[in-house]
Design an enzyme around this catalytic site. Structure first.
Site, PDB file in Angstrom:
ATOM      1  N   GLN A  77      39.130  39.070  35.080  1.00 40.37           N
ATOM      2  CA  GLN A  77      37.806  38.640  35.527  1.00 40.37           C
ATOM      3  C   GLN A  77      37.169  39.668  36.464  1.00 40.37           C
ATOM      4  O   GLN A  77      36.514  39.328  37.447  1.00 40.37           O
ATOM      5  CB  GLN A  77      37.892  37.269  36.193  1.00 40.37           C
ATOM      6  CG  GLN A  77      37.981  36.123  35.216  1.00 40.37           C
ATOM      7  CD  GLN A  77      36.758  36.024  34.321  1.00 40.37           C
ATOM      8  OE1 GLN A  77      35.646  36.346  34.724  1.00 40.37           O
ATOM      9  NE2 GLN A  77      36.960  35.577  33.087  1.00 40.37           N
ATOM     10  N   SER A  78      37.339  40.930  36.145  1.00 42.61           N
ATOM     11  CA  SER A  78      36.812  42.012  36.979  1.00 42.61           C
ATOM     12  C   SER A  78      35.288  42.060  36.965  1.00 42.61           C
ATOM     13  O   SER A  78      34.663  42.102  35.908  1.00 42.61           O
ATOM     14  CB  SER A  78      37.367  43.343  36.476  1.00 42.61           C
ATOM     15  OG  SER A  78      36.678  44.430  37.036  1.00 42.61           O
TER      16      SER A  78
END
Length: 338
Positions: A77-78
């Protein structure tokens, strides 16, 4: 200090607004005035965020080198990789993203919603890798760079957070200069700036930028890595390098780097009860959303510092909102009841 010598490719709307957090300030006793600088609203490119500000200084270098592919890395989930994907799409470049399993969190849709969903929609080549969290250079990223070269492409290497890059600190030197101009319009200076820190270049750039008027140690980093020794070392190293590049005129020392280690647990990407309380409180009082990985932890840190009297009465505190809200969908179970 000379930031203007570096070329900048505009990817943001311009100076980000400073918003008073009047209801949150009053809720916490009214003795400290809280404000937010909304870098979460800085661009029309896939919601923007702090990495978009940094990329404004990396992109001219990529274009000057004739690169055709942006290659970056982050967790599943960067926010970093989502912003790199957006910039690549905007510029008509290819994009390869290495998404490692940095967070010990399990949800059926964790790798299909939020940031990673947007990156795929923008055409990025997303490569899931099972390796765990670390802010250093990664073999998976180096392998991706080599793969682009082997296929005849010319990659531009963008490390995690844009941080451990020769130009990674410049964007937030600019943040400090921007704040100074806004302070002149507001008629006061902020006593403290609170910022989330993990890979380090956001705080490092601020430290250098605010060192120009003697406020380096008024930048209060809130660690969200749960590996504060590594984060602190990286902030200091990047700040020293950035200070040299912009000709600050003085050395940056360990005394300039303030990193609060109390709010990063239990580990990277996992919120604690204080994180969740801060997210809900800020949302309900101000309509300002933060996330469980980064901004919820720095918001928790700021709130607790007010509650504990660690900011003197009368202080004006600026919260740097760096973004991160697109990850909320990946944590929907935590907020199923609000």
């Amino acid at each position: 200090m000379n930031l203007q010598k570096f070329p900048r490719y505009p990817l943001t709307f311009g100076p980000t607004p400073i918003q008073p957090l009047k209801r949150l300030s009053a809720h916490l006793g009214g003795k400290v005035e809280l404000y937010a600088k909304r870098d979460d609203c800085n661009s029309g490119l896939a919601f923007g965020g702090n990495k978009t500000r940094k990329l404004e200084y990396l992109i001219p270098d990529a274009l000057a080198q004739g690169c055709d592919t942006l290659v970056s890395i982050g967790g599943i989930q960067s926010n970093q990789t989502r912003q790199v994907a957006a910039v690549a799409a905007h510029l008509g470049m290819k994009c390869v993203l290495v998404q490692e399993n940095w967070v010990n969190y399990h949800d059926a849709v964790y790798d299909r919603v939020g940031n990673i969903q947007m990156s795929r929609m923008m055409g990025a080549d997303v490569r899931l890798v099972p390796d765990g969290f670390d802010i250093g250079f990664r073999k998976s990223w180096e392998d991706a760079l080599a793969d682009v070269r082997a296929r005849g492409g010319k990659p531009y290497a963008i490390p995690a957070g844009c941080s451990d890059h020769p130009l990674g600190g410049l964007g937030f030197v600019g943040f400090a200069e921007e704040v100074r101009a806004q302070e002149a319009e507001l008629g006061f200076q902020f006593d403290y700036v609170v910022v989330c820190s993990v890979t380090g270049s956001t705080q490092a750039g601020m430290v250098v930028g605010f060192a120009a008027d003697g406020r380096a140690d008024r930048v209060i980093g809130v660690d969200a890595s749960a590996k504060p020794a590594q984060t602190r070392e990286q902030i200091l190293r990047i700040a020293k390098h950035t200070a040299d590049r912009v000709e600050l005129g003085r050395d940056i020392t360990s005394a300039d780097v303030v990193l609060d280690e109390r709010f990063g647990g239990p580990e990277y990407g996992l919120p604690n009860e204080g994180t969740l309380e801060a997210i809900r409180l800020c949302a309900k009082l101000e309509g300002v959303l933060t996330d469980p990985v980064y901004e919820g932890k720095s918001m928790h840190g700021m709130i607790e510092k007010v509650r504990l009297g660690e900011f003197p009465a009368g202080s004006k505190v600026l919260y740097a909102h760096l973004g991160g809200v697109p990850a909320l969908n990946a944590y929907s179970f935590l907020f199923r009841d609000g």
